[in-house]
Every structure is written in structure tokens, then in C-alpha cells.
Scaffold this motif. Structure first.
Motif, PDB file in Angstrom:
ATOM      1  N   LEU A  77      36.513 -34.441  18.305  1.00 23.01           N
ATOM      2  CA  LEU A  77      36.509 -35.799  18.549  1.00 23.01           C
ATOM      3  C   LEU A  77      37.860 -36.293  19.171  1.00 23.01           C
ATOM      4  N   VAL A  78      37.509 -36.800  20.388  1.00 24.19           N
ATOM      5  CA  VAL A  78      38.883 -36.849  21.402  1.00 24.19           C
ATOM      6  C   VAL A  78      38.884 -38.370  21.859  1.00 24.19           C
ATOM      7  N   ARG A  79      39.796 -39.244  21.565  1.00 20.52           N
ATOM      8  CA  ARG A  79      40.112 -40.470  22.206  1.00 20.52           C
ATOM      9  C   ARG A  79      40.669 -40.501  23.524  1.00 20.52           C
ATOM     10  N   ALA A  80      39.876 -40.842  24.608  1.00 19.17           N
ATOM     11  CA  ALA A  80      40.370 -41.086  25.945  1.00 19.17           C
ATOM     12  C   ALA A  80      41.669 -41.771  26.157  1.00 19.17           C
ATOM     13  N   THR A  81      42.666 -41.274  26.671  1.00 11.54           N
ATOM     14  CA  THR A  81      43.867 -41.937  26.828  1.00 11.54           C
ATOM     15  C   THR A  81      44.007 -42.410  28.511  1.00 11.54           C
ATOM     16  N   GLU A 107      35.796 -42.835  22.544  1.00 13.24           N
ATOM     17  CA  GLU A 107      35.977 -41.482  21.814  1.00 13.24           C
ATOM     18  C   GLU A 107      34.556 -40.656  22.454  1.00 13.24           C
ATOM     19  N   PHE A 108      34.946 -39.423  22.628  1.00 12.46           N
ATOM     20  CA  PHE A 108      33.953 -38.531  23.101  1.00 12.46           C
ATOM     21  C   PHE A 108      34.328 -37.285  22.390  1.00 12.46           C
ATOM     22  N   VAL A 109      32.976 -36.460  22.360  1.00 12.35           N
ATOM     23  CA  VAL A 109      32.735 -35.327  21.630  1.00 12.35           C
ATOM     24  C   VAL A 109      32.882 -33.952  22.602  1.00 12.35           C
ATOM     25  N   VAL A 110      33.627 -33.173  22.164  1.00  8.58           N
ATOM     26  CA  VAL A 110      33.741 -31.779  22.905  1.00  8.58           C
ATOM     27  C   VAL A 110      33.193 -30.675  22.008  1.00  8.58           C
ATOM     28  N   ARG A 111      32.038 -30.073  22.587  1.00 11.62           N
ATOM     29  CA  ARG A 111      31.676 -29.059  21.513  1.00 11.62           C
ATOM     30  C   ARG A 111      32.133 -27.687  22.134  1.00 11.62           C
ATOM     31  N   PRO A 112      31.999 -26.597  21.080  1.00  9.24           N
ATOM     32  CA  PRO A 112      32.508 -25.286  21.759  1.00  9.24           C
ATOM     33  C   PRO A 112      31.855 -24.967  23.101  1.00  9.24           C
ATOM     34  N   GLY A 113      32.366 -24.483  24.046  1.00  9.68           N
ATOM     35  CA  GLY A 113      32.020 -24.047  25.298  1.00  9.68           C
ATOM     36  C   GLY A 113      31.999 -25.253  26.158  1.00  9.68           C
ATOM     37  N   GLU A 114      32.293 -26.438  25.919  1.00  5.94           N
ATOM     38  CA  GLU A 114      32.303 -27.479  26.791  1.00  5.94           C
ATOM     39  C   GLU A 114      33.977 -27.824  27.415  1.00  5.94           C
ATOM     40  N   LYS A 115      33.844 -28.287  28.521  1.00  2.11           N
ATOM     41  CA  LYS A 115      35.100 -28.693  28.978  1.00  2.11           C
ATOM     42  C   LYS A 115      35.427 -30.070  28.486  1.00  2.11           C
ATOM     43  N   VAL A 116      36.864 -30.267  28.007  1.00  4.11           N
ATOM     44  CA  VAL A 116      37.339 -31.614  27.778  1.00  4.11           C
ATOM     45  C   VAL A 116      37.395 -32.462  28.996  1.00  4.11           C
ATOM     46  N   ALA A 117      36.647 -33.448  28.656  1.00  7.69           N
ATOM     47  CA  ALA A 117      36.328 -34.417  29.881  1.00  7.69           C
ATOM     48  C   ALA A 117      37.494 -35.201  30.490  1.00  7.69           C
ATOM     49  N   THR A 118      38.655 -35.553  29.708  1.00  4.48           N
ATOM     50  CA  THR A 118      39.624 -36.334  30.477  1.00  4.48           C
ATOM     51  C   THR A 118      40.731 -36.274  29.388  1.00  4.48           C
TER      52      THR A 118
END
Length: 765
Positions: free
Chosen positions: A324-328, A270-281
Motif C-alpha cells: 500500500l503506497v501513498r503517492a508523493t 493511497e494505491f495498491v500494488v499487487r505482485p506482478g504489477e508496476k508501481v504507478a508513481t
């Protein structure tokens, strides 16, 4: 593409190994003859086949798994070129690492221009000018032309010739004759003056060819530098894609955040994406809500709201709250990586026209050498001055360089695939572009392709005396408690019509196979299938018959036990479907509708869009059979679809076109993918393919025509070697510049013959 091995397992006759694909970055190639030599050298390894692209400097090699990449690299190096695996999976095309730097070109120009001016303008010639020219020319002929001489020597060691062989011979011949004239021909005497001639005839008196000895390398180097700049622009789309992704990511572990490079992210983390950031994956939102800007990846201008359970795509921009995103999927499995791979595949591939051009270029250099020798012998045998014979032979060598021939097709394909990616069209390879241009029939799927694939309220027919707003508001409030697709469509329409707040419901009951019931505003309300309702008024019965004929789903709304309305629910057309069909016909293509739906639904869509040929109730196998029948009738067929049931037809067609919003099976079977899922983009793809192939034809006509016209002129002595070098460089720049026009191409809208009829997605008033 990555530098390692990739690709689907395959089998080749006589090869028991599994076949894999490896990309190599090849340095030192300057013309189509270089391409042909590298391909031949790799093909000498058992079980190996290769395609080399001059514009991208890439070789795509299909080889048995038992053949290591090191052996492929060694084979290319044995041919006299450099080779290495690309830096990484997202690296863009390494195009021009071996071209002359700008500072070296500036030094060569500073030395060569005075020599050219002194030779061309007799009024500038002073006492001893020829020796000043020698002093300026020596660095250009040696240091400035070292790359030509080195590659020519490498080619000679391998018993082959390239463009550099011709340039090097031309420089050496011009400089050698000038040295002979200065030392033994009287050209070095004080007070010597030399007239300038545009032809091989030197005129009276001693003559030196230092202007050709410095002009040829100057113009060739300048041409290559300009080629590098414009060709780099054609490859910008792939590099832009490679730069879209996030570089690092904030991983959440045991309640604490830790920043790591995105390459270290694993599926399930799981990774955090704050406002203004790109979604990592690519992943699934587990906590939080926000809006994502998809324009960087898909061109979609409106932000999309996401929340827990929604899938998100890497490289999209978070413009709202914390997620909060879980990488798939990570690495090569992400959508961005697949898009990048598709563009790289397309730019690495080779069209049939280019394969022909490379074959011609492979034998062109030896032919040019033979012509130059024959010209030299003919002039000497005809009693011409030795200086004139040498001049004519050198002009042939210089003007015959097949650089434009090698660049004619790959630069156009490079620009077209890059522009296509910007327009939301991903081309799997040059073959897809060639097929797209020949298409005359387009088979269109209905659900999810021409239609949205979502149930929506199409019409509401009320009984005499019933208020439409009241009926819809109460039915929507009741259906808001249902999970059935029909119920969700009715509830969504009620919110749009009556506002977001719906009245409360008491005693909600769902009857499977029948409908739902409850009390709204103190009135008993039922929404049921027609067979479960009482006798319908004549107006509602007529509307029900029409809805069933069109393949629509109808439900009856009862208020206090009396039928009050008939709600018709169905799939709505995509906004651009009518424009797509109209534009397809306008550019000479025949649209065909093939759907698994019943005749009523298929006929309703076809009549609205103006499609004459309709095939309803078509199974996946029947769609493939339809494609085979059309091809047997002499048609060239493209299939546009988005579902698993379309995959067989997509693979069977001359060209498969998949919507980017469709299934992986459909995308995998297609040669063309419409990233944004907008059906109208298929017309843009056809127009881009036509423009690209027209550009390729123009480039090849220029490349062949240039040699066909100027080689005879040089052979009969009507072309000065310096001007031959200038013409050769200009031809290459013109070819690349013509291809570069595709980078700014935009499809001209086709004006509709009549306005599109609106598709009712709400309720009749």
C-alpha cells in the motif's frame, strides 16, 4: 517533452515577458534547408528563438509567455510546413509521419524498374518500347512524385528552395526533355533503339531520359523509407521510456479499491500494488513488504526489499507481496518523467556542428540551382547537344540535395542519447556531449561518490587473549539497541560475522556523548569512545593512533571493565571506485579529489585509489573556487558529486556529473546524470561522447565530401541523373546507418594494471 509550455523563468534583453519553452512537432522537413527556414520564420517573431531538429522532427521554441502557441504554429505553417503540439508529455519523437508508405513505394518500384531496365539494357528494347516506358513513367512522375512537386511549389511560393525543389526540378526537366524528344526529336519513331550511357553524353541517335525521370523519385523515396526505419530505431529509447509507466492504478478509498487511469492519481492518495504489477508513481510505502525489480528503470539487477516508510519509484515492478503506497509525486514530477524529459531535451537539442551544417544547408539549395543554370548555359554555349546539356544540369540538381548534411549530426546524437539512457547515463543536451569529449580533468567528491556514504566496520583490533568473535558478538548485541550510526555499523557487522541472531541484553543504558553499556551473556559490556575508556594496551593504543590519522572513528569495547578491543568505523569505498580512477587515467584524464573531510580521511582514500592531487576540508565555495582555478590554468573540468554541497561546483564546471542516487540539487545543476549511481559509469559516458563526436565528424566529412566530389563530376557530364539520384539516396542512408551503430555500442573494459586492493568492510580475522 510536453507540448505545452515548460521551463524555468528567464529574462531576455528587451523582453519584459517571462520566457517559456514550447515544443512543436514539425512535418514536411526533408533537409537542412528546411530546418534553417523554420528557424528563421520563428525567429521573426519578437522575443522568439528556436532550435529545430531534423532527425526528431521537433522544434524547441523559447518565447515570451504573451506569445501563444497558436502563433508559433501559424508561423511554421506560413513557412510551408505543418506544426502541432505533441500528443502528451510522454510522447516519443514523431519522426516520420509524412514519409511515403511502404505500399506506395512498392507501386512506384513496380512501375519504375521496367523503365530503367529498358533504358539500361538495349537488348530488351522492342518495337514501341519507348511508348510503353511513357505509360509506366507518367504515374511515377505525377502521382509517385506528388510530394516533391507539392513541397517544391510551397517553397517557390515562399521564395525559398529545399531538397524537394531540386528533386522536383530534376524530375520535371528529365520528363520534359523526354516528351520533347518523343514528339519532336525523332525518339518516338517506330524501331528506335537507344544506347545507355553512364555519363551525360547521349551517344548517337535520339535519346530520352525516362529512366532518370522515374529513377530519381524511386531512389529518393527508397532512401527516405530506409532513413525512416533506421531513424525510428534511434528514437526507440525515448518511446521505451514513455511506455515504462503503469497505465492505470488501484486507488484505496474508504476501504474499497477503485481502478482509475494513472493520469487521475493525485498526491496523497493511497494505491495498491499487487505482485506482478508496476508501481504507478513515486511514493512512500505505508503498509506491507515486498521486493521491487528496478531493472526496467535503473538497470539494477537485484530486487530491493521495501517496507513501511521506504520510498518507491514509479515504473518499478513488484515481485513480492502486496504493498500500500501513498503517492508523493505524480505526472511530470516523477523520476520516470524527469528521466524522459532529460532524454527528450538531449534529443531535441542541437550541437554546434549541426548548427553550422544547417547554416550551410540553408544557402546550399540556391547555390545548387545557380550551378545547374551555369552548367546548362556552359554546355549549350560550348556547342554540346541540348540533350547532353540538360542531362548534366539535371544531374547537378539531383546530386546536390543536402539531405545527408542535415542528418549527419542529429541522427548520431539521437542514437547516442538513446544508448546512453540504456547504459544508465542521462545527457541533458548535445552541449554536454561536446563538453564531455573535451574534458581533461575530473574533480571527484569523496563521501557518497567514491565512498558509499554509510558507516561500516572497517577493522577490529583485539587485546591479547581476547577472542575476536566473542568480542564482536557481545558488542553487536549491545549496539543493536542503539540508534547511533556507529552502533548500527557495529551491529550490522556482528550479524554478518556471527549470524542474524544476537544474544539478549539486560540493563541497556545509553550515555550521551560517551557510549552504551549493559550485560550480555552475564558479562558487563561497554562500548565507549576512547576518552571514556581506561588505559589501553599498547596494541590498541597504536591502532587508535593509526585510525585517528586516517580520519576514522574508533570505539573501545570493555568486557568486565577491561579494554578488550578497538573497533574502527568509517565510510567504505564503493566497489567500482578503484576501477573508475584507473580507467580515467587510462583514457588520459586527471582525477582530482575534493572533499569536506579532514586531511587524514582524504589522504587515506587518495592513497588507496592512487589520486595524486587532493584538496581536503573543502567547503562548497572552496570547491567552486578550485574549479575556477583549474579552468584558469587551461584545464577543461568535469565535477562528479551527489550532494547539495556539490551543486555549486557542478554548476561552475565545464560539465557537472551527478549520481542518480544523489540530491535533487546536485542532479539539477549537472549536465550528466548517472542513473544507477555507479561512479564507474562516468568513464562509459566519456567513451560514448568520444565515439559520438567521432561519428559526427565522419558523417559530416562524408556529407561534405560527397557533394564536393560528385557535383563537379555531374557538372562536367560524367554522371547520369539516375545514378546521381541513387548516389544521393545512398549517401543519406550511409549517414544514418553509421549513426545507428551507436545503438549497439558497448564500452570496452580497460584492463587494470594491478588488481584492486580489497576494502575491508567487515572485521579483520
Amino acid at each position: 517533452m510536453s507540448g505545452g509550455t515548460a521551463g524555468a523563468p528567464a529574462r531576455a534583453e528587451g523582453v519584459t515577458d517571462e520566457l517559456v519553452t514550447t515544443d512543436l512537432t514539425v512535418g514536411g522537413m526533408t533537409c537542412g534547408a528546411c530546418v534553417a527556414r523554420v528557424e528563421r520564420k520563428l525567429a521573426r517573431i519578437d522575443g522568439v528563438s528556436a532550435g529545430v531538429n531534423l532527425a526528431t522532427g521537433r522544434a524547441r521554441v523559447v518565447h515570451p509567455a504573451s506569445v501563444p502557441a497558436g502563433k508559433l504554429v501559424a508561423a511554421v505553417e506560413a513557412a510551408g510546413y505543418t506544426a502541432e503540439l505533441p500528443a502528451g508529455p510522454d510522447s516519443g519523437p514523431a519522426l516520420h509521419e509524412d514519409l511515403v508508405p511502404a505500399w506506395q513505394l512498392a507501386v512506384v518500384a513496380a512501375l519504375a524498374v521496367p523503365v530503367i531496365l529498358l533504358a539500361m539494357v538495349p537488348g530488351l528494347q522492342f518495337e514501341g518500347w519507348q511508348w510503353v516506358s511513357v505509360a509506366l513513367a507518367v504515374p511515377v512522375v505525377t502521382w509517385g512524385s506528388a510530394a516533391f512537386h507539392r513541397r517544391a511549389w510551397q517553397g517557390l511560393r515562399h521564395a525559398t528552395g529545399t531538397m524537394d525543389s531540386l528533386v522536383s526540378l530534376g524530375i520535371i526537366a528529365s520528363a520534359g526533355w523526354s516528351a520533347y524528344a518523343l514528339l519532336f526529336g525523332g525518339a518516338g519513331e517506330p524501331g528506335m533503339r537507344m544506347p545507355f550511357s553512364l555519363t551525360a553524353a547521349p551517344g548517337e541517335g535520339a535519346h530520352v531520359y525516362l529512366e532518370a525521370a522515374v529513377g530519381v523519385p524511386l531512389f529518393v523515396l527508397c532512401g527516405r523509407w530506409l532513413e525512416g526505419r533506421v531513424r525510428d530505431r534511434t528514437g526507440s529509447a525515448l518511446r521505451a521510456l514513455a511506455e515504462l509507466g503503469a497505465k492505470d492504478v488501484s486507488v484505496l478509498e474508504d476501504g474499497r479499491e477503485r481502478r482509475i487511469p494513472v493520469e487521475q492519481l493525485l498526491p496523497g492518495q493511497e494505491f495498491v500494488v499487487r505482485p506482478g504489477e508496476k508501481v504507478a508513481t513515486d511514493g512512500v510505502v505505508t503498509e506491507g513488504g515486498s521486493a521491487l525489480d528496478l531493472s526496467l528503470l535503473t538497470g539494477e539487477s537485484m530486487p530491493v526489499e521495501v517496507g513501511p516508510g521506504d520510498r518507491v519509484t514509479g515504473a518499478t515492478l513488484n515481485v513480492g507481496g502486496r504493498l500500500l503506497v501513498r503517492a508523493t509525486e505524480v505526472g511530470r514530477d516523477t523520476q520516470l518523467a524527469r528521466i524522459t524529459a532529460l532524454v527528450a531535451d538531449a534529443q531535441t537539442g542541437k550541437a554546434r556542428a549541426q548548427r553550422l551544417a544547417d547554416t550551410v544547408a540553408g544557402v546550399f539549395v540556391p547555390c545548387a540551382l545557380a550551378i545547374a543554370v551555369c552548367v546548362l548555359g556552359f554546355w549549350l554555349g560550348a556547342g554540346a547537344a541540348p540533350s547532353a546539356a540538360v542531362t548534366a544540369a539535371v544531374a547537378v540538381l539531383v546530386v546536390a540535395c543536402p539531405c545527408a548534411l542535415g542528418l549527419a549530426t542529429p541522427t548520431a546524437l539521437l542514437a547516442a542519447t538513446g544508448r546512453g539512457a540504456e547504459l544508465g547515463v542521462l545527457v541533458r543536451g548535445p552541449e554536454a556531449l561536446e563538453s564531455l569529449r573535451r574534458i581533461d580533468t575530473v574533480v571527484l567528491d569523496k563521501t557518497g561518490t567514491l565512498t558509499s556514504g554509510r558507516m561500516e566496520l572497517i577493522a577490529a583490533h583485539t587485546a591479547p587473549g581476547a577472542d575476536p568473535d566473542t568480542v564482536l558478538r557481545r558488542a553487536g548485541a549491545l549496539e543493536d539497541h542503539s540508534e547511533h550510526p556507529v552502533g548500527r555499523a557495529v551491529a550490522a557487522a556482528a550479524r554478518r560475522r556471527c549470524g542474524e541472531t544476537l544474544p539478549p541484553v539486560r540493563g541497556f543504558t545509553a550515555e550521551p556523548g560517551t557510549g552504551v553499556s549493559g550485560e550480555v551473556d552475564g558479562v558487563a559490556v561497554r562500548v565507549v569512545r576512547p576518552g571514556a575508556a581506561g588505559t589501553l594496551p599498547a596494541a590498541l593504543a597504536t591502532a587508535l593512533t593509526a585510525a585517528e590519522a586516517d580520519g576514522r572513528t574508533a570505539v573501545v569495547v570493555e568486557l568486565a571493565g577491561e579494554p578488550a578491543a578497538l573497533l574502527v568505523v568509517g565510510d567504505s569505498l564503493r566497489p567500482g571506485s578503484y576501477r573508475t580512477v584507473h580507467r580515467l587515467r587510462a583514457i588520459g584524464l586527471t582525477p582530482v579529489l575534493a572533499t569536506g573531510d579532514g586531511p587524514g580521511a582524504a589522504r587515506a582514500v587518495a592513497e588507496h585509489l592512487g589520486i595524486a592531487e587532493v584538496h581536503s576540508g573543502a567547503s562548497p565555495e572552496r570547491k567552486a573556487e578550485l574549479v575556477a582555478e583549474l579552468r584558469a590554468a587551461g584545464r577543461t573540468v568535469a565535477v562528479v558529486g551527489d550532494g547539495v554541497n556539490d551543486a555549486v561546483a557542478l554548476a561552475a564546471a565545464d560539465l557537472g556529473v551527478a549520481l542518480g542516487t544523489g540530491t535533487d540539487a546536485a542532479i539539477g545543476a549537472a549536465g550528466l546524470t548517472l542513473v544507477r549511481g555507479e561512479i564507474e559509469t562516468v568513464v562509459d559516458a566519456v567513451l560514448l561522447a568520444r565515439r559520438t563526436l567521432a561519428t559526427v565528424r565522419a558523417n559530416l566529412c562524408w556529407a561534405f565530401g560527397y557533394n564536393a566530389v560528385l557535383i563537379p563530376l555531374a557538372a562536367v557530364g560524367l554522371l547520369n541523373p539516375m545514378l546521381a539520384g541513387l548516389a544521393m539516396s545512398v549517401s543519406s542512408v550511409l549517414v544514418v546507418g553509421n549513426s545507428l551503430r551507436l545503438r549497439t555500442w558497448s564500452p570496452a573494459p580497460v584492463r587494470s594494471a594491478r588488481p584492486a586492493r580489497p576494502v575491508r568492510a567487515g572485521v579483520d580475522r
